[in-house]
Structure formats: C-alpha cells, structure tokens
Design a protein around this motif. Structure first.
Motif, short mmCIF file in Angstrom:
data_model
loop_
_atom_site.label_atom_id
_atom_site.label_comp_id
_atom_site.label_asym_id
_atom_site.label_seq_id
_atom_site.Cartn_x
_atom_site.Cartn_y
_atom_site.Cartn_z
N MET A 1 26.43 27.60 -21.19
CA MET A 1 27.65 27.75 -20.41
C MET A 1 28.34 29.04 -20.80
N TRP A 22 15.04 16.34 -20.22
CA TRP A 22 16.42 16.38 -20.69
C TRP A 22 16.70 15.12 -21.50
N TRP A 43 21.06 17.20 -22.62
CA TRP A 43 20.67 18.55 -23.04
C TRP A 43 19.28 18.87 -22.52
N ALA A 44 19.10 20.13 -22.09
CA ALA A 44 17.78 20.63 -21.74
C ALA A 44 16.94 20.68 -23.01
N HIS A 47 18.01 23.12 -25.66
CA HIS A 47 19.46 23.11 -25.91
C HIS A 47 20.16 24.35 -25.38
N ASP A 48 19.57 24.97 -24.34
CA ASP A 48 20.20 26.15 -23.74
C ASP A 48 21.03 25.79 -22.51
N LYS A 49 20.86 24.58 -22.00
CA LYS A 49 21.65 24.08 -20.88
C LYS A 49 22.12 22.67 -21.22
#
Length: 73
Positions: A1, A22, A43-44, A47-49
């Motif tokens: 984000m 996810w 979480w993707a 953990h980037d999305k």
C-alpha cells in the motif's frame, strides 16, 4: 500500500488460505513505526499486498478471546 509503512514483527498463525495462495493471518505488526498491535487480514504470498483487516491492541485481543471462550461454538 502506498504511503503506509509496516513491519511484521511476529507471525502468530494462519487462519486460512485461499486457492490463490493468499493467507488470512494473525500477526504482530508495527504500522508507520508505531507501537506493535495484533492484526488479522489477508496477505499475498510474498506479503507485498494485503486485504482489509482489523487491528487490535493487546487488551482488545484479550477481550475478543474472552468473548470467543464464552460462545457456544
């Protein structure tokens, strides 16, 4: 984000995983270099999305535990 800084200090566990990888996780996270809080959200894999979630203080998490312990599940 964009504009939000976060650091996952500790992964407490995974609640579920979607077919796309996810994971809904309970983590201890510091948001924008603030005091850590408990956080439940999707979480993707890297953990980037992230999805929308709920952030709880230690006291709020204890109250949630008490509520869940008193539910007839």
């Amino acid at each position: 984000m964009a504009g939000i800084k976060y650091k996952i200090e500790e992964n407490e566990g995974v609640l579920s995983e979607s077919a796309k990888g996810w994971k809904k996780e309970l983590n201890l996270i510091s948001w924008n270099d603030r005091e850590v809080k408990y956080d439940i959200r999707d979480w993707a894999p890297e953990h980037d999305k992230m999805g929308k979630g709920v952030t709880l203080t230690r006291g709020e998490l204890k109250e949630l535990r008490n509520i869940l312990n008193n539910m007839n599940l």
